[in-house]
Scaffold this active site. Structure first.
Site, PDB file in Angstrom:
ATOM      1  N   ARG A  59      16.668 101.666  79.552  1.00 52.10           N
ATOM      2  CA  ARG A  59      16.154 100.590  78.711  1.00 52.10           C
ATOM      3  C   ARG A  59      15.864  99.346  79.542  1.00 52.10           C
ATOM      4  NH1 ARG A  59      19.721  98.293  75.598  1.00 52.10           N
ATOM      5  NH2 ARG A  59      18.186  97.169  74.355  1.00 52.10           N
ATOM      6  N   LYS A 135      30.074 103.439  81.024  1.00 45.67           N
ATOM      7  CA  LYS A 135      28.861 104.169  80.668  1.00 45.67           C
ATOM      8  C   LYS A 135      28.840 105.559  81.293  1.00 45.67           C
ATOM      9  CE  LYS A 135      23.850 103.780  80.316  1.00 45.67           C
ATOM     10  NZ  LYS A 135      22.680 102.880  80.394  1.00 45.67           N
ATOM     11  N   ARG A 268      27.906  93.449  74.492  1.00 41.84           N
ATOM     12  CA  ARG A 268      29.099  93.463  75.342  1.00 41.84           C
ATOM     13  C   ARG A 268      30.284  92.976  74.531  1.00 41.84           C
ATOM     14  NH1 ARG A 268      25.882  95.769  77.866  1.00 41.84           N
ATOM     15  NH2 ARG A 268      25.207  95.496  79.999  1.00 41.84           N
TER      16      ARG A 268
END
Length: 270
Positions: A59, A135, A268
Site C-alpha cells: 500500500r 506484520k 498505529r
C-alpha cells in the site's frame, strides 16, 4: 521444497479445477503481471506465483521485501458478476488468510516443529496480517482497468525474514518460521487458495456484510485507542470501533463516530 504446480494441485484436490496456476522464478510484481494478463482476457482463477519479486508493491507505494525462499508472494485474478461492489474485498481476503494460517496450525507447515500452533493471527485495517503485533503479511487489491467487477488480489507473507531486510523493518515484522525452520510453501499456497475460493464465493453472494463478524473477531485494535494518520492532515486519536458492512473503519473521536474510507491512512496503537 520447490514450489510446483503439481504439488499445489494435489493439496487442493477437486478445488484445483478452479485455478490456473503459473509459477515464475522471478518477476517485477505478481500484481503487475496479472493485471496485464487480466486486461488480455485471462480467466477468473488465474494465479501468478513468484519465487522472487524484484519490485514487489504494498500500500501507498511501499516496497515489499521478498527474496527467494524467504517469502510467499502471489496474485489471484477473480472476476465477479457485473455490478458486484468491491467494498470490503481486501478485508474479506484478510479473513481467508487468517483461516488458512490457523487451519495449518493443526498440521505441520514448518520443520522442525510447528511455528503456527498457538499463534493467533490478527488483522489490521485495511490489509495487514499480524502476529504478536508485528506484520506477518499484507494484501494489495487492485481493480482491473475497464472491468471494475474484476480484481487482482496480491498477497505476500513472510516465511522467514530476509537477511538484507533493514533493521527497522525487521523489528516490526514477523515470519511463519522464526526459528530457522523450513516452510512447506506448497501447503501454504494450497491452503490459501482453498480459503480464498470459499471466501470469494461468499463475498460474491452477500458482500462483506456476512464476513464482517469474523473479521471483527480477528481485529487487532477493536475498541482500542489508536492514532490515525493520513497524507492529507495531522494525525488524529480516537477509539477504533471496528468496521461497517462496507469495510469502512469506524473511529470514535470524542463520542462521534467517523467512517474512514480512504486507503491512504495508517493505523498505529496510540
Amino acid at each position: 521444497m520447490p514450489v510446483t504446480i503439481a504439488a499445489i494441485a494435489a493439496k487442493l484436490g477437486e478445488a484445483a479445477r478452479r485455478f490456473d496456476i503459473d509459477v515464475l522464478p522471478t518477476c517485477d510484481s505478481t500484481n503487475a503481471v496479472l493485471l496485464s494478463r487480466a486486461e488480455a482476457g485471462a480467466p477468473s482463477g488465474t494465479v501468478v506465483i513468484a519465487e522472487e519479486q524484484t519490485a514487489g508493491r504494498g500500500r501507498r507505494g511501499r516496497t515489499w521485501f521478498a527474496s527467494p525462499g524467504d517469502s510467499l508472494t502471489f496474485s489471484l485474478l477473480w472476476r465477479f458478476a457485473p455490478g458486484t461492489a468491491p467494498a470490503g474485498l481486501s478485508l474479506a481476503v484478510g479473513v481467508a488468510v487468517a483461516r488458512a494460517l490457523q487451519g495449518l496450525g493443526a498440521g505441520a507447515p514448518c520443520v522442525p516443529g510447528n511455528p503456527l500452533r498457538g499463534q493467533a493471527t490478527a488483522l489490521k485495517w485495511p490489509n495487514d496480517i499480524l502476529r504478536d503485533g508485528r506484520k506477518l503479511g499484507g494484501i494489495l487489491v487492485e481493480l482491473v482497468p475497464g472491468a471494475p467487477h474484476a480484481a487482482v488480489i496480491g498477497i505476500g507473507i513472510n516465511l522467514r525474514l530476509p537477511a538484507g531486510m533493514p533493521a527497522d523493518v525487521r523489528a516490526a515484522s514477523a515470519a511463519v518460521c522464526e526459528a530457522g525452520g523450513i516452510a512447506h510453501a506448497n501447503d501454504l499456497y494450497a491452503a490459501l487458495l482453498a480459503e480464498l475460493l470459499t471466501t470469494l464465493e461468499s463475498f460474491a453472494a452477500g458482500g462483506f456484510a456476512a464476513i464482517r463478524p469474523e473479521w471483527l473477531a480477528h481485529h487487532a485494535f477493536q475498541d482500542a485507542r489508536v492514532s490515525l494518520s493520513s497524507d492529507f492532515g495531522p494525525p488524529r486519536e480516537g477509539i477504533c470501533r471496528g468496521v461497517d458492512i462496507d469495510g469502512a473503519l469506524l473511529l470514535d473521536i470524542d463520542g462521534r463516530v467517523e467512517r474512514i474510507l480512504s486507503g491512504e491512512v495508517s493505523l498505529r496503537p496510540a
